[in-house]
Design a protein around this motif. Structure first.
Motif, PDB file in Angstrom:
ATOM      1  N   LYS A  19       0.947  -1.121  -0.053  1.00 45.67           N
ATOM      2  CA  LYS A  19       0.298  -0.117  -0.159  1.00 45.67           C
ATOM      3  C   LYS A  19       0.812   1.396   0.331  1.00 45.67           C
ATOM      4  O   LYS A  19      -0.154   2.582  -0.434  1.00 45.67           O
ATOM      5  N   ASN A  20       2.300   1.090   0.733  1.00 44.48           N
ATOM      6  CA  ASN A  20       2.987   2.274   0.424  1.00 44.48           C
ATOM      7  C   ASN A  20       3.668   2.724  -0.822  1.00 44.48           C
ATOM      8  O   ASN A  20       4.394   4.063  -0.973  1.00 44.48           O
ATOM      9  N   GLU A  21       3.579   1.823  -1.192  1.00 44.97           N
ATOM     10  CA  GLU A  21       4.257   1.870  -3.174  1.00 44.97           C
ATOM     11  C   GLU A  21       3.163   2.373  -4.176  1.00 44.97           C
ATOM     12  O   GLU A  21       3.577   2.424  -4.722  1.00 44.97           O
ATOM     13  N   TYR A  22       1.916   1.997  -4.013  1.00 49.16           N
ATOM     14  CA  TYR A  22       0.368   2.394  -5.145  1.00 49.16           C
ATOM     15  C   TYR A  22      -0.682   2.628  -4.019  1.00 49.16           C
ATOM     16  O   TYR A  22      -0.927   1.857  -2.841  1.00 49.16           O
ATOM     17  N   THR A  23      -0.995   3.651  -4.754  1.00 44.57           N
ATOM     18  CA  THR A  23      -2.171   4.497  -3.703  1.00 44.57           C
ATOM     19  C   THR A  23      -3.588   3.292  -4.189  1.00 44.57           C
ATOM     20  O   THR A  23      -3.472   2.789  -5.407  1.00 44.57           O
ATOM     21  N   SER A  24      -4.736   3.525  -3.960  1.00 46.61           N
ATOM     22  CA  SER A  24      -5.937   3.499  -4.088  1.00 46.61           C
ATOM     23  C   SER A  24      -6.055   3.266  -4.870  1.00 46.61           C
ATOM     24  O   SER A  24      -6.922   2.158  -6.119  1.00 46.61           O
ATOM     25  N   LYS A  25      -6.266   4.485  -6.045  1.00 47.43           N
ATOM     26  CA  LYS A  25      -6.374   5.256  -7.370  1.00 47.43           C
ATOM     27  C   LYS A  25      -5.613   3.926  -8.377  1.00 47.43           C
ATOM     28  O   LYS A  25      -6.695   3.730  -8.934  1.00 47.43           O
ATOM     29  N   GLN A  26      -4.282   3.496  -7.739  1.00 47.51           N
ATOM     30  CA  GLN A  26      -3.469   2.599  -9.044  1.00 47.51           C
ATOM     31  C   GLN A  26      -4.296   1.499  -8.700  1.00 47.51           C
ATOM     32  O   GLN A  26      -4.680   0.712  -9.873  1.00 47.51           O
ATOM     33  N   ALA A  27      -4.501   1.384  -7.602  1.00 45.46           N
ATOM     34  CA  ALA A  27      -4.899  -0.286  -7.582  1.00 45.46           C
ATOM     35  C   ALA A  27      -6.102  -0.453  -7.697  1.00 45.46           C
ATOM     36  O   ALA A  27      -6.763  -1.677  -8.932  1.00 45.46           O
ATOM     37  N   LEU A  28      -6.973   0.493  -7.532  1.00 45.66           N
ATOM     38  CA  LEU A  28      -8.423  -0.143  -8.664  1.00 45.66           C
ATOM     39  C   LEU A  28      -8.516   0.113  -9.773  1.00 45.66           C
ATOM     40  O   LEU A  28      -9.153  -0.259 -10.803  1.00 45.66           O
ATOM     41  N   LEU A  29      -7.813   0.743 -10.415  1.00 46.82           N
ATOM     42  CA  LEU A  29      -7.222   0.962 -11.880  1.00 46.82           C
ATOM     43  C   LEU A  29      -6.603  -0.030 -12.058  1.00 46.82           C
ATOM     44  O   LEU A  29      -7.065  -0.754 -13.639  1.00 46.82           O
ATOM     45  N   ASN A  48      -7.718  -1.387   1.175  1.00 47.67           N
ATOM     46  CA  ASN A  48      -7.540  -0.898   3.167  1.00 47.67           C
ATOM     47  C   ASN A  48      -6.190  -1.927   3.670  1.00 47.67           C
ATOM     48  O   ASN A  48      -5.167  -1.225   3.988  1.00 47.67           O
ATOM     49  N   ILE A  49      -6.068  -3.693   3.143  1.00 48.67           N
ATOM     50  CA  ILE A  49      -5.306  -4.334   3.286  1.00 48.67           C
ATOM     51  C   ILE A  49      -4.492  -4.357   2.412  1.00 48.67           C
ATOM     52  O   ILE A  49      -3.306  -4.945   2.522  1.00 48.67           O
ATOM     53  N   GLY A  50      -4.979  -3.649   0.813  1.00 48.13           N
ATOM     54  CA  GLY A  50      -3.691  -4.029   0.322  1.00 48.13           C
ATOM     55  C   GLY A  50      -3.976  -5.320  -0.741  1.00 48.13           C
ATOM     56  O   GLY A  50      -2.821  -6.419  -0.745  1.00 48.13           O
ATOM     57  N   SER A  51      -4.821  -5.932  -1.030  1.00 46.96           N
ATOM     58  CA  SER A  51      -5.071  -7.102  -1.303  1.00 46.96           C
ATOM     59  C   SER A  51      -6.288  -7.127  -2.893  1.00 46.96           C
ATOM     60  O   SER A  51      -6.586  -6.384  -3.042  1.00 46.96           O
ATOM     61  N   PHE A  52      -5.859  -8.174  -3.666  1.00 49.31           N
ATOM     62  CA  PHE A  52      -6.848  -8.675  -4.806  1.00 49.31           C
ATOM     63  C   PHE A  52      -7.247  -9.898  -4.387  1.00 49.31           C
ATOM     64  O   PHE A  52      -7.144 -10.775  -4.102  1.00 49.31           O
ATOM     65  N   LEU A  53      -8.916  -9.813  -4.989  1.00 50.54           N
ATOM     66  CA  LEU A  53      -8.957 -11.821  -4.678  1.00 50.54           C
ATOM     67  C   LEU A  53      -9.889 -11.531  -6.865  1.00 50.54           C
ATOM     68  O   LEU A  53     -10.439 -11.069  -6.989  1.00 50.54           O
ATOM     69  N   ILE A  54      -8.954 -12.906  -6.473  1.00 50.28           N
ATOM     70  CA  ILE A  54      -8.891 -12.751  -8.711  1.00 50.28           C
ATOM     71  C   ILE A  54      -9.881 -13.998  -8.528  1.00 50.28           C
ATOM     72  O   ILE A  54      -9.478 -15.234  -8.281  1.00 50.28           O
ATOM     73  N   TYR A  55     -10.717 -14.117  -9.576  1.00 45.52           N
ATOM     74  CA  TYR A  55     -11.440 -15.214  -9.572  1.00 45.52           C
ATOM     75  C   TYR A  55     -11.223 -15.827 -11.281  1.00 45.52           C
ATOM     76  O   TYR A  55     -11.160 -14.722 -12.403  1.00 45.52           O
ATOM     77  N   TYR A  56     -11.255 -16.918 -11.851  1.00 44.01           N
ATOM     78  CA  TYR A  56     -10.608 -16.753 -13.033  1.00 44.01           C
ATOM     79  C   TYR A  56     -11.016 -18.569 -13.705  1.00 44.01           C
ATOM     80  O   TYR A  56     -10.910 -19.189 -13.108  1.00 44.01           O
ATOM     81  N   ASP A  57     -10.792 -18.806 -14.862  1.00 46.01           N
ATOM     82  CA  ASP A  57     -10.930 -19.673 -15.745  1.00 46.01           C
ATOM     83  C   ASP A  57      -9.747 -20.632 -15.909  1.00 46.01           C
ATOM     84  O   ASP A  57      -8.797 -19.742 -16.750  1.00 46.01           O
ATOM     85  N   THR A  58      -9.762 -21.704 -15.224  1.00 50.30           N
ATOM     86  CA  THR A  58      -8.861 -22.220 -15.927  1.00 50.30           C
ATOM     87  C   THR A  58      -8.523 -23.120 -17.186  1.00 50.30           C
ATOM     88  O   THR A  58      -7.324 -23.574 -16.938  1.00 50.30           O
ATOM     89  N   HIS A  59      -9.571 -23.035 -17.483  1.00 46.97           N
ATOM     90  CA  HIS A  59      -9.179 -23.647 -19.170  1.00 46.97           C
ATOM     91  C   HIS A  59      -9.030 -22.834 -19.706  1.00 46.97           C
ATOM     92  O   HIS A  59      -8.177 -22.826 -20.311  1.00 46.97           O
ATOM     93  N   GLN A  89     -13.402   6.136  -7.078  1.00 43.31           N
ATOM     94  CA  GLN A  89     -12.750   6.249  -5.804  1.00 43.31           C
ATOM     95  C   GLN A  89     -13.732   5.074  -4.631  1.00 43.31           C
ATOM     96  O   GLN A  89     -14.343   5.987  -3.917  1.00 43.31           O
ATOM     97  N   ILE A  90     -12.980   4.091  -4.390  1.00 42.34           N
ATOM     98  CA  ILE A  90     -13.940   3.906  -3.105  1.00 42.34           C
ATOM     99  C   ILE A  90     -13.933   4.267  -1.389  1.00 42.34           C
ATOM    100  O   ILE A  90     -12.588   4.632  -1.584  1.00 42.34           O
ATOM    101  N   PRO A  91     -15.068   4.624  -1.258  1.00 42.40           N
ATOM    102  CA  PRO A  91     -14.754   5.061   0.212  1.00 42.40           C
ATOM    103  C   PRO A  91     -13.392   4.616   0.906  1.00 42.40           C
ATOM    104  O   PRO A  91     -14.326   3.507   0.702  1.00 42.40           O
ATOM    105  N   GLU A  92     -12.320   5.377   1.701  1.00 40.43           N
ATOM    106  CA  GLU A  92     -11.976   3.755   3.005  1.00 40.43           C
ATOM    107  C   GLU A  92     -12.978   3.837   3.791  1.00 40.43           C
ATOM    108  O   GLU A  92     -14.000   4.979   4.343  1.00 40.43           O
ATOM    109  N   THR A  93     -12.468   2.362   4.409  1.00 38.96           N
ATOM    110  CA  THR A  93     -13.070   2.245   5.949  1.00 38.96           C
ATOM    111  C   THR A  93     -12.486   2.884   6.785  1.00 38.96           C
ATOM    112  O   THR A  93     -11.185   2.451   6.556  1.00 38.96           O
TER     113      THR A  93
END
Length: 697
Positions: A19-29, A48-59, A89-93
């Motif tokens: 989170k120190n390297e990328y802003t929240s806007k960059q993460a959302l982009l 808030n925690i600096g994470s991505f949850l990805i769902y992808y098609d394994t095929h 921009q998503i509001p920070e909690t």
């Protein structure tokens, strides 16, 4: 972009970033850019925690492919001002724990390091601030009794009687309670906004001889966009070049696509079924997307549910009762501790907080289920309405044509007519053609390629030669006027019967004579009759269909859906008149539709519900918008509204019961003023947290 794997399962990947390297806007982009890649099903970013949850098609993609997509996001993309400008921009909690620790730390640092005179001055300063707040509330509302007056009175009494330590502790507890309440409410707003913001579908923008892919939200007025077969039209615009068949059932209510060419207008949310068109963007929603979400949440407070308003009204009216109990306690006991204990407890604080949080929570839960609610009152009205009015095309039906009947002539069998038709239509799969090909496939009819080159005439039909004989299939205009095929006498009865049943007709000619007529219909969505029954089980007394289609088409769909009352060939003003007449009788009415022709009725109804794929006007007019297909979403809306009312009523009963018990404990000296404040604030927060729990299991 540098990411690390936190957790991995087939098709599901959680990644962490700094989170120190990328802003929240960059993460959302990054979220937007990753979501539009092939094989990526869904991407969720938690800034808030600096994470991505990805769902992808394994095929289609593997875990390493997903990681490489992130690694490819260099500063060229993440630092691009134009791309960042279009990020919502998503509001920070905020963390309750961090605020609690901070408040306690400041209090005890003052207590340990500041001399008593200074602490006394700070206590009086806090007390004066509370008194000024009471006066400002009185000037604003003209009501003397308020929870703020209760709090200020308790601290004043403790201070004037020499119990400065008690006064300081009460002030601390009140500060903590107020902070937690405010954070809980702000986070409810933030969570709702986050639920409503989603990644945009990609569109192709033409720049000179090149094309580039951008999110739909990045479109600007006068951009030129190319739409190809089966593409969703992302904005209102005008066709500059090309032609095609556009499914605009969301605007006109027609289930059959309309031919469009250069100079014609197209609308956002409609679908190009076939062809290729270049459109010049006239209007976009990009400039106001975030603001509309924020405005909607703010407006939701002015669109309060009646149950919420009742809770707040009760909360205001019980404050004098608190002072009466306090006065009675002092009169009979002459005990200042017991008197202050009763001042620490009130009903209004919890009622005023839990009701709006319950409404915001219900709106957030709706959003997670693909339902956008523009105000708490609409959930309540949906729960209390007794009549639902339903549009037909696109609401009760998919607006997806299917083959209903085949009329064979001149010695041809039905299977022969269907085989020849499918043989031609498979080359140019417009909606009616797809219905023909699908029907042939379901009957396992084989149609070998014995014909010559197939010529497709957009919006007219198909011409070819089969075994040396000319074959044509298409509209009545194409067959009888352009191709001069003789019209048999039996056709009049077929047209009459098809009109009664609401069917569209395809005509097939062979060697200069008409050999078959294919009737195409738009059937009801599967399971619609069960949904209608469920709505009635939930208290809706009447389900009425109003459509602009013919009586035949209306009666057929009504029978399939189990609807006993319908109105056909209705104009938009007819729908409005029916709704206004019912409202004049004292009935609350839900209207469900998707097109421009439904917009006036959506506005007139007690609750307007726009279905998936609706035109922009219908979406703006409606009070509730469904983002997922299926009439069963209306059942979900009804259940959410009923659950919200039940939750608010249960909360109010709990608040009255618990706080009455605390008052009695204070009167009999079982608990101290400090303990009364702790228990009161604790139960207020607990009820607020309960208000945030999902309604539907």
């Amino acid at each position: 972009m540098q990411v690390s794997v936190k957790h991995s399962l087939p098709g599901r990947l959680r990644l962490l970033y700094d989170k120190n390297e990328y802003t929240s806007k960059q993460a959302l982009l990054a979220q937007t850019l990753i979501t539009v890649q092939e094989g990526i099903l869904d991407t969720n970013c938690n800034t808030n925690i600096g994470s991505f949850l990805i769902y992808y098609d394994t095929h289609i993609v593997k875990e390493n492919d997903v990681l490489n997509l992130f690694h490819a996001l260099t500063g060229k993309y993440l630092e691009d001002p134009e791309l960042l400008k279009n990020v919502d921009q998503i509001p920070e909690t905020e963390s309750i724990e961090s605020v609690l620790i901070e408040t306690l730390a400041i209090h005890y640092l003052k207590k340990w390091f500041l001399p008593l005179p200074v602490r006394t001055l700070l206590l009086w300063k806090s007390l004066l601030e509370r008194c000024f707040h009471v006066l400002s509330k009185f000037a604003e509302s003209k009501r003397l009794f308020s929870t703020e007056l209760l709090d200020a009175t308790a601290i004043t009494v403790a201070t004037l009687t020499g119990n400065k330590n008690t006064a300081s502790q009460i002030n601390l507890l009140l500060n903590i309670g107020e902070e937690i309440e405010e954070i809980t409410k702000r986070n409810s707003y933030g969570n709702l906004a986050q639920s409503l913001l989603s990644a945009d579908e990609p569109v192709q923008v033409v720049e000179g001889m090149d094309e580039k892919t951008v999110p739909a939200s990045a479109l600007k007025k006068d951009d030129v966009v190319v739409i190809r077969q089966s593409g969703l039209i992302p904005a209102d615009g005008q066709i500059l070049d090309g032609e095609g068949m556009v499914n605009q059932s969301s605007i006109t209510g027609e289930s059959i696509p309309i031919a469009k060419k250069a100079g014609d207008s197209v609308f956002a949310g409609t679908v190009l079924e076939e062809g290729e068109i270049y459109i010049k963007v006239v209007q976009t929603g990009k400039e106001t997307k975030v603001q509309k979400i924020i405005d909607m949440i703010d407006n939701s407070q002015s669109l309060k549910a009646a149950a919420q308003q009742r809770s707040e009204l009760i909360a205001e009216k019980v404050v004098p009762f608190n002072f009466l109990v306090t006065a009675a306690t002092w009169f009979f006991t002459r005990n200042i501790v017991k008197t202050m204990a009763t001042l620490m407890v009130d009903y209004s604080c919890a009622m005023k907080l839990s009701a709006p949080i319950a409404v915001l929570s219900a709106m957030k839960e709706s959003a997670t289920k693909g339902i956008t609610v523009k105000g708490g009152k609409y959930l309540e009205e949906a729960a209390l309405s007794k009549i639902v009015v339903l549009d037909k095309t696109g609401t009760l039906t998919y607006a997806n044509p299917v083959l209903e009947k085949i009329y064979a002539m001149e010695g041809f069998t039905e299977d022969e007519v269907l085989t020849i038709a499918a043989c031609l239509e498979e080359h140019y799969p417009h909606p009616l053609g797809r219905a023909v090909v699908r029907a042939a496939s379901e009957k396992n009819l084989v149609h070998p390629e014995n014909h010559t080159k197939v010529e497709y005439i957009v919006a007219h039909g198909i011409a070819s030669t089969l075994n040396g004989k000319k074959v044509r299939i298409g509209s009545a205009h194409f067959i009888f006027e352009d191709e001069k095929i003789p019209c048999p006498e039996s056709l009049a009865e077929i047209k009459k019967q098809s009109s009664l049943e609401g069917y569209s007709l395809l005509y097939l000619s062979h060697d200069g004579i008409l050999v078959g007529v294919i009737a195409i219909g738009d059937p009801a969505r599967p399971g619609t009759s069960e949904v209608i029954r469920e709505l009635k089980n939930l208290g809706l007394e009447e389900c009425i269909m109003i459509t602009g289609d013919t009586e035949g088409a209306a009666s057929k769909i009504a029978a399939e859906c189990g609807i006993k009352k319908w109105i056909s060939q209705a104009l938009p003003e007819d729908k409005v008149k029916f709704i206004e007449d019912e409202k004049a009788k004292g009935h609350k009415v839900i209207m469900m539709g998707d097109g421009i022709n439904d917009a006036p009725a959506l506005s007139a109804a007690t609750v307007g519900v726009a279905v998936e794929g609706c035109c922009s006007i219908a979406g703006e007019t409606a009070d509730i918008q469904l983002q997922k297909s299926g009439l069963d979403n209306l059942v979900t809306v009804r259940r959410l509204g009923m659950g919200l009312l039940e939750k608010i009523n249960e909360n109010n009963l709990t608040i009255v019961g618990v706080n009455s018990a605390l008052m009695l404990l204070g009167i009999f000296g079982v608990i101290s003023p400090q303990m009364a404040a702790i228990l009161h604030n604790g139960t207020t927060v607990a009820i607020s947290i309960r208000s945030m729990q999902p309604i539907l299991k």
